[in-house]
Structures are given as structure tokens and as C-alpha cells.
Design a protein around this motif. Sequence first.
Motif, short mmCIF file in Angstrom:
data_model
loop_
_atom_site.label_atom_id
_atom_site.label_comp_id
_atom_site.label_asym_id
_atom_site.label_seq_id
_atom_site.Cartn_x
_atom_site.Cartn_y
_atom_site.Cartn_z
N VAL A 1 0.85 -1.19 0.00
CA VAL A 1 0.00 0.00 0.00
C VAL A 1 0.88 1.24 0.00
CG1 VAL A 1 -1.79 1.30 1.22
CG2 VAL A 1 -1.83 -1.20 1.24
N SER A 2 0.54 2.19 -0.85
CA SER A 2 1.29 3.45 -0.92
C SER A 2 0.34 4.57 -1.33
CB SER A 2 2.45 3.35 -1.91
OG SER A 2 1.97 3.06 -3.21
N LEU A 3 0.77 5.79 -1.10
CA LEU A 3 -0.03 6.94 -1.51
C LEU A 3 0.15 7.18 -3.00
CD1 LEU A 3 -1.89 9.18 -0.33
CD2 LEU A 3 0.14 10.64 -0.25
N ASN A 4 -0.94 7.30 -3.72
CA ASN A 4 -0.86 7.56 -5.16
C ASN A 4 -0.23 8.93 -5.41
OD1 ASN A 4 -2.27 8.85 -7.72
ND2 ASN A 4 -2.28 6.66 -8.01
N PRO A 5 0.68 9.04 -6.37
CA PRO A 5 1.33 10.34 -6.64
C PRO A 5 0.34 11.44 -6.99
CG PRO A 5 2.50 8.55 -7.73
CD PRO A 5 1.24 7.96 -7.19
N GLY A 6 -0.82 11.06 -7.51
CA GLY A 6 -1.83 12.05 -7.87
C GLY A 6 -2.87 12.27 -6.80
N SER A 7 -2.55 11.85 -5.57
CA SER A 7 -3.50 12.02 -4.48
C SER A 7 -3.78 13.49 -4.22
CB SER A 7 -2.95 11.37 -3.21
OG SER A 7 -3.92 11.36 -2.18
N GLN A 8 -4.95 13.73 -3.64
CA GLN A 8 -5.40 15.10 -3.36
C GLN A 8 -4.32 15.89 -2.61
OE1 GLN A 8 -8.13 16.45 -4.38
NE2 GLN A 8 -9.05 17.84 -2.90
N ALA A 9 -3.98 17.06 -3.14
CA ALA A 9 -3.01 17.93 -2.46
C ALA A 9 -3.64 18.56 -1.23
CB ALA A 9 -2.54 19.02 -3.42
N ALA A 10 -2.81 19.02 -0.30
CA ALA A 10 -3.32 19.71 0.88
C ALA A 10 -4.18 20.88 0.45
CB ALA A 10 -2.16 20.19 1.75
N ALA A 11 -5.35 21.01 1.09
CA ALA A 11 -6.30 22.03 0.65
C ALA A 11 -7.15 22.48 1.84
CB ALA A 11 -7.18 21.49 -0.47
N ASP B 1 -3.78 -17.58 -5.35
CA ASP B 1 -3.21 -18.84 -5.83
C ASP B 1 -2.57 -19.64 -4.70
OD1 ASP B 1 -3.53 -18.61 -8.87
OD2 ASP B 1 -2.56 -16.72 -8.37
N SER B 2 -1.87 -18.96 -3.81
CA SER B 2 -1.22 -19.66 -2.70
C SER B 2 -2.21 -20.05 -1.62
CB SER B 2 -0.12 -18.77 -2.09
OG SER B 2 -0.68 -17.60 -1.51
N GLY B 3 -3.37 -19.33 -1.56
CA GLY B 3 -4.36 -19.61 -0.52
C GLY B 3 -3.88 -19.22 0.86
N THR B 4 -2.89 -18.33 0.93
CA THR B 4 -2.26 -17.96 2.19
C THR B 4 -2.71 -16.59 2.66
OG1 THR B 4 -0.29 -19.24 1.58
CG2 THR B 4 -0.04 -17.64 3.36
N SER B 5 -3.02 -16.46 3.95
CA SER B 5 -3.27 -15.14 4.53
C SER B 5 -1.94 -14.41 4.64
CB SER B 5 -3.91 -15.28 5.92
OG SER B 5 -5.19 -15.88 5.81
N LEU B 6 -1.88 -13.21 4.11
CA LEU B 6 -0.63 -12.49 4.00
C LEU B 6 -0.65 -11.20 4.82
CD1 LEU B 6 -0.27 -12.79 0.11
CD2 LEU B 6 0.77 -14.28 1.84
N THR B 7 0.53 -10.67 5.09
CA THR B 7 0.67 -9.39 5.78
C THR B 7 0.94 -8.32 4.74
OG1 THR B 7 1.57 -10.44 7.77
CG2 THR B 7 1.99 -8.08 7.48
N THR B 8 0.14 -7.27 4.79
CA THR B 8 0.28 -6.17 3.83
C THR B 8 1.60 -5.43 4.06
OG1 THR B 8 -2.11 -5.94 3.82
CG2 THR B 8 -0.83 -4.10 2.93
N ALA B 9 2.25 -5.09 2.96
CA ALA B 9 3.51 -4.35 3.03
C ALA B 9 3.25 -2.86 2.81
CB ALA B 9 4.49 -4.87 1.98
N GLY B 10 4.19 -2.03 3.24
CA GLY B 10 4.09 -0.59 3.05
C GLY B 10 4.86 0.16 4.12
N SER B 11 5.12 1.42 3.87
CA SER B 11 5.80 2.27 4.86
C SER B 11 4.72 2.99 5.66
CB SER B 11 6.72 3.27 4.16
OG SER B 11 7.74 2.60 3.43
N PHE B 12 4.23 2.31 6.68
CA PHE B 12 3.11 2.86 7.45
C PHE B 12 3.62 3.91 8.46
CE2 PHE B 12 1.94 -1.41 6.07
CZ PHE B 12 0.76 -1.12 5.40
N VAL B 13 2.88 4.94 8.68
CA VAL B 13 1.52 5.22 8.27
C VAL B 13 1.52 5.70 6.80
CG1 VAL B 13 -0.47 6.73 8.70
CG2 VAL B 13 0.89 5.85 10.63
#
Length: 338
Positions: free
Chosen positions: A184-194, A313-325
Motif C-alpha cells: 500500500v502506498s499513496l498515489n502520486p496524484g492524491s489530493q493535495a493539501a487544501a 493462488d497460494s491460498g495464504t493469509s498475507l501481511t500487507t507491506a508498506g511504509s506505514f503510516v
Amino acid sequence: ITITLGTLTVAQDTSLSPSAQTYVLGTVQNKMLALKFTTGAYEGVRVTQIKLHATGTDAGSDSNITNVTLYDGDTSTVIAGPTGMVSGVVTFGSYTSGVFDTTGLFDVAKSAWKSIMVKADVPTGASSSATFGFELTDPRSDIKADGLVSQNDLATSDINGDSGTRIPSTLVAHTISVNGTLTVSLNPGSQAAATYAAGTVAYTFGKFDFTSTGEDITVSQINITFSTSTPVAVATYAASGDVNNIKIYDGATLVATDPTLSSGVAQFGTSFTVAKNTTKTLTVTGDIPTGSTAPRLAAAVGVAADVTITGKDSGTSLTTAGSFVVAGNIMTKGVPAI
């Protein structure tokens, strides 16, 4: 009389060929390599046989890759296969030396080209962490073809200008893995501060990218945290009266709705899939009631556990990756002019 035979140039089709990917055990018809067959100006060519050689750290195992298939690069129709490897080599078609083959794998008109995509399965019993790919070790011997007008075999000197350089010149090495990943990451086109006004409906707080590798990933739960301060691990959470009717969209398609925050969190039960090696962008919107007292609002995926995922395909519960928050920009409440 001088008889000029046709020529054939074979190269990696860089516009279609995948870069090195991660493919998970149990995935089917993964893109391995794309090849481009280009003819000269004298005559069209019938390609009758192609031999692909396995490469990579575990290329000697015929069981790591199965059901190798050739597809038309433009129409995606099957040209040959599926077939398996024998001693690290997969062979499509056949040829008869000195005889014009009335059938072949495909024809290419003169001064034209055709792209071929190679796909293959990664069986559940394959060696994980191995790398794998295909190459034409020497195109002069790995490709057999006939001229359509001369009806003669193309000589080695007629294929790739008599060059024996392997194709591709740099190995495209795909990695075999036990399971895929979702980041998970922030989309580069995400809403700018407003600045927003209380009473605004369907305000966009951010866009978040969900990127899969290796296999299709099923997403069954997403939690979005709303804060009234900088969205870090310890933040001041928004109250239920600060923002409501929170929605997640995939483009213009509504994915899920949570009408009310619970301890600053909007919770969404979902059932969508992120196809392997692709990115899905989700947009978070919400209504800001006229009675909202928050001085600012920001939406975030706070921790990995906020996104519940399973490898299809693997049928495995996975841990989401990302630089949280993973947080959208801070939106500030406007002050009415006096």
C-alpha cells in the motif's frame, strides 16, 4: 540467375516482453518472454520450429515450469502448446530438411513482423526462490523456417545475419515464490493539501495504491483512519461528527461505504482482487457535516493489519507491506470571512 532467399531477424520484443517478475507457486500462464520475428523484402517466411532453452538458477529442473505455450502477441490466440520441457528445452513444431513444410507454426509476410508471447505455469511443486527464464541460445539453430516463395529452407546465414548471439542478450530472470505480496502506498496524484468547508459532500481525502506481485491478491477488509492532527502512529482521531458517509471508489465504481466512524476508523468489508503484478488505485471520500468541529482532517492506512489480504493462488493469509503510516495530505477547515 541469382536467386535471393528470404531473411528472418528474431529479437526480444521489448514492447511486450515482461521485465523480471515474481511468480507464485500454482500460478498459470505467466508471461515469460516476447519475441519479434521480422522478415526481409524478398519473400515471406514460414516459421516451422522454435526451441526455447531454460535459463536461471534452477534451469536444469524440467518440473519447475510446465505447460509452456506460444501466443500471438497481437490477438493472444494460442499458436502452439501447451507442452513441457525435456532436458531444459521446450520444442514447438517440427521441420523437414530440404523439403518445403506445408504447415508450420506461423507465417510472416515479406517486410513484416509478428510478435510471439511465451507463457508458462509455475506448478505447486516448483522450487521456491529459484529464478527462471527462456532464451534462444543460438537463433540460427533454434529457429527453423522456410521461404514462402522459394520454398527452400532458410540457411543459418539467413537468420539474424548469421549471428549466434543469444536472445535476449540479457536474461529475463523471473523469481519463483511461495506467495505474493501486496504493498500500500499513496498515489502520486492524491489530493493535495487544501482547505475545505463544513457542509461539503463527497470530499476527496486521498488516493491509495494497492500493488500486487507474484499472484492475484484478494482484499477482504480495509480500515481507513481519520485524524485531526498529523497522521502518525499516535494521533488525535476524528470524532463521528467530524466526517461521515465515507466511501471507497475504484475509479467511478463504488467499492464500499461506512456511514459512521468508530473511534476515528472507517471500516470496509470488501471482496475485490488486485491482479498479479498490477496496481489498483482506490479513492477515499467522505461528507463533512456542518457541525464538524475538527480543525483539520487526514485519511490514512495506519498499520499493515488495516488491510486484510489473501493470496488467491497460494491460498495464504498475507501481511500487507508498506511504509506505514500511509497517509493522505492534511486538509484544513476554512475560516469564514468576516
